[in-house]
Enzyme design. Sequence first.
Site, PDB file in Angstrom:
ATOM      1  CB  THR A 103      -0.930   0.006   1.223  1.00  0.00           C
ATOM      2  OG1 THR A 103      -1.815  -1.104   1.115  1.00  0.00           O
ATOM      3  CG2 THR A 103      -1.738   1.287   1.290  1.00  0.00           C
ATOM      4  CE  LYS A 178      -5.392  -1.284   1.834  1.00  0.00           C
ATOM      5  NZ  LYS A 178      -4.142  -2.009   2.035  1.00  0.00           N
TER       6      LYS A 178
END
Lengths: 292, 292
Positions: A103, A178
């Site tokens: 991420t 995300k």
Amino acid sequence: MTAKNRSETVVGFIGIGVMGKSMALNLLNGGYPIHLYNRTKEKARELLDQGCTWQDSPAAVAAAADVVITMIGSPKDVEAVYLSADGVLASARPGTIAIDMTTSSPQLAQRIYRQARDLHISALDAPVSGGDIGARQGTLSIMVGGDLEAFEQALPLFEIMGENIVYQGPAGSGQHCKMANQIAVASTMIGVCESLRYAEKAGLDPQTVLKSIAAGAAGSWTLSNLAPRMIKGDFGPGFYVKHFIKDMNIALESCKEIGLDARGLALAKELYDRIAADGGEYLGTHALYQQY
Amino acid sequence: MTAKNRSETVVGFIGIGVMGKSMALNLLNGGYPIHLYNRTKEKARELLDQGCTWQDSPAAVAAAADVVITMIGSPKDVEAVYLSADGVLASARPGTIAIDMTTSSPQLAQRIYRQARDLHISALDAPVSGGDIGARQGTLSIMVGGDLEAFEQALPLFEIMGENIVYQGPAGSGQHCKMANQIAVASTMIGVCESLRYAEKAGLDPQTVLKSIAAGAAGSWTLSNLAPRMIKGDFGPGFYVKHFIKDMNIALESCKEIGLDARGLALAKELYDRIAADGGEYLGTHALYQQY
């Protein structure tokens, strides 16, 4: 990457943390030869014992691989692993697919994509959700940005690591998705903590309150899965406060860039910074309950 | 209320709005004779045609009934209907069960309970969630506060109106539980709006983002049920902004009383006040999306 059998497609894997270890193991068990690198070699021991091949640097992994997968700590680490002089892009062969599953920053993903494209390397950003359990069971949700063609080539690998695999659009779109995920999580967590603490302070039994509210309009994954742990006083991870703060910093940065005043997210970040200041970086994200 | 057949238990129903109408109709169809009062008689016409009996005041309803159910607008209305000189408590017979199903103030519920008790009337606070569809289908979630014995006596009626019926504790506990519900809803709604608007501004397709995030840790009833309507630009109710603001005002008042600094709730209230100021009181709560 040209069409090959699994056993002929070398997968380079960089970053053998809790998530990366399970993901690499699933790929190995899926029939792919794995070459790997990790900052701390000792953490890769189990995978090496099972037949993975050690390489001494990200560059060496990239040189050996048809597909490179990275699952590392922060955007800064991602930047170094991809863009430094001994990084992935400097050593990968043309035709390589490079997939960052960390991420990380959408803007960095776009930068890596552009530099990779100039070298005839296909970069995908493909962060995940589903945590260590999802990684172990191969049930991750994988959100992918980059060229559709590269996505389709990488799909057999994604299908080993995850279940809900969605192509989100051009480079950076996986990371943006995300971020959208984390932004929803941030305020939902606030709502769940305030709701439960309210119930408790009002003299109700929070478990009984959950019976009334968890299945209705107040319902959420957080309420169903983390509220019971808040009530028990079990604040172990789960997902680390430290990592959530990292993600919220990326999201806030990105909000600034695209012109969104996300006040719920900003409030969450402020509250989580307090947890970190209180020494709670390695608690689970539901430790927010203790701030109320 | 003594044990009687349904046909011998007169139910008084005060407040024939969208919710009350369906709830009263279900009770009528369940075999209970219904005596009703509504501020606007015309809105009760359909129920009267189906066999309900009109009464000219809350007091007249109470005098005729074994069980009185109220489903009205605001705490101020509840106070008037129960506690005024021609209100429910002044006219109900000892042994009556009085059930307020309005979402109202926990403190007021406790006040009504105490005054009722002195008159040998059992007061329950029993707010609901599940909306007009839940009311129509008899699938409401009903959160009940008051004496357990009165709850058990009223259970056959609750079971006609709802499905998830939970006794939450002493007087006020039903309302407190509903406040816990609304507090969770408030910040979850913020998270969903910020997440979707982020996705949109980042150039993603929000529908595709939902595919990635709705089933995971970011998931919520709001994300699954209201986000698709936000994306379509359909901001009709659902649940009115006006009523949600009323509920949040009660919740904030109650937070002050029990000493909880619910900053997510306060932020939601501030954002919803803006919707109202923009003329959006009769939009659905998911119109918060337009504030981003």
